[in-house]
Design an enzyme around this catalytic site. Sequence first.
Site, short mmCIF file in Angstrom:
data_model
loop_
_atom_site.label_atom_id
_atom_site.label_comp_id
_atom_site.label_asym_id
_atom_site.label_seq_id
_atom_site.Cartn_x
_atom_site.Cartn_y
_atom_site.Cartn_z
N ARG A 246 0.82 -1.20 0.00
CA ARG A 246 0.00 0.00 0.00
C ARG A 246 0.87 1.27 0.00
O ARG A 246 0.47 2.29 -0.56
CB ARG A 246 -0.93 -0.01 1.23
CG ARG A 246 -2.10 -0.96 1.07
CD ARG A 246 -2.82 -1.18 2.40
NE ARG A 246 -3.31 0.06 2.97
CZ ARG A 246 -4.47 0.62 2.67
NH1 ARG A 246 -5.27 0.05 1.76
NH2 ARG A 246 -4.87 1.73 3.27
N ASP A 272 5.19 -0.10 11.82
CA ASP A 272 3.95 -0.45 12.50
C ASP A 272 3.50 0.79 13.27
O ASP A 272 4.19 1.24 14.18
CB ASP A 272 4.18 -1.62 13.45
CG ASP A 272 2.89 -2.15 14.08
OD1 ASP A 272 1.93 -1.36 14.24
OD2 ASP A 272 2.85 -3.34 14.42
N CYS A 345 -14.07 4.61 8.04
CA CYS A 345 -15.15 4.60 7.04
C CYS A 345 -16.16 3.51 7.42
O CYS A 345 -16.61 2.73 6.58
CB CYS A 345 -14.62 4.43 5.63
SG CYS A 345 -13.45 3.07 5.43
#
Length: 418
Positions: A246, A272, A345
């Site tokens: 990503r 992380d 979301c």
Amino acid sequence: MAALGGRGRAGAALLLLRRGPPPPGLGPGPRRHRYKEKWAATAPRIPPTRLALHHFDVNYSLQLKDLWPSVRAGLLCEQKYGALLNNFSPVDHVTQELELLNATDFVSEAPKKAQRSQRGAAAEEAGRGESRSQEGSDEGRTVMQAEMMTQAEMSLPLHATISSNIKCYTFPRGDITRFRPARPDALGLLNYYLMDAASLLPVLALNVQPDDFVLDLCAAPGGKTLALLQTGVCGHLAANDISISRTKRLYQILHSYVPKEIRESVSVTSYDGRDWGQLQGDTFHKVLVDVPCTTDRHSVMEEDNNIFHKRRTKERQMLPMLQLQLLMAGILTTKPGGEVVYSTCSLSPLQNEYVIERATEIAETQFNIRIHIEDLSHFRTLFQDTFSFFSDCRLGELVLPHLTANFGPMYFCKLRRI
């Protein structure tokens, strides 16, 4: 004769094959298959999209009550997008094209509409006050009306929370026109970025000020990082995401929209995020924590990478813990007096308000850090013409999908470290 008999039997067999199988009852019964297909091992009995929808029907119908049917319909229909203008590319001709299509910049229009609404309400209130004080002098009534108008204009923190540099065009409510794909300029930079316009609200709530050190803790795929750069005021921007794949997508977004000299000033990492408070504590003025969540719209629409797949059940159940850990890292890396915006979301209170409550409790009891939860209700007033907000959200704000304004879901809450 034996040879002839053999050829006769072979010819009869060939003739039988040409004519097809014997009539029912005359030939041997069908053979059993030696191996059964193992359906449970090769395909899920229930698609993850259906599992997600069932889960939402059970839980969100209790939370949203009468609103759930319309929200459900919105989740299952095509999502609406906004066009975030790229300030690093010439935008004058782009704005003209978009305005000819009847799209408007919802960010700049919102304060104007709110001010007009406030002035109208103030004038109405002044008129009522005038009728109640018919016996007062004309001068006294004029002074009272002016005071009411001034108080009304000052009642909303309009300019204190909205970056005038961010421009995002959307089509009006009920208009489902699609934006054409972005085009490159002479330098190869794309002129706008298509995204869920509600995703800009956490960035606007963060209210980046000149020379702020800003951290986007879970930055990929890069839409909010790009929006932060559009403010043009970040003193330093760090963009982090634990996923290397990503993060590659984040690099692609930066390469497609941001000039090299600015792109190279952004610190992109793949740590992380839960460890960030230990790596760089008390460092940033503003931190955006847009955590991994159930991504409700994706979960009911897409089979691929769906968190409701049965093999990801444990991962889904552990989401609130992961979200809490990421928010705590965001709080710890913020300077005293700094601010954190948490966003998802998802419609789920377990991933939204409950995470906020637990984080503020842990910050105070375990780290002696006091947290103030900011009031963002003015966002409802500012952006009510563009988004559908949930009026019963206990902490922060929640944008609900709706067929006439099919953005979201998007939850966001602002915390200030005291």
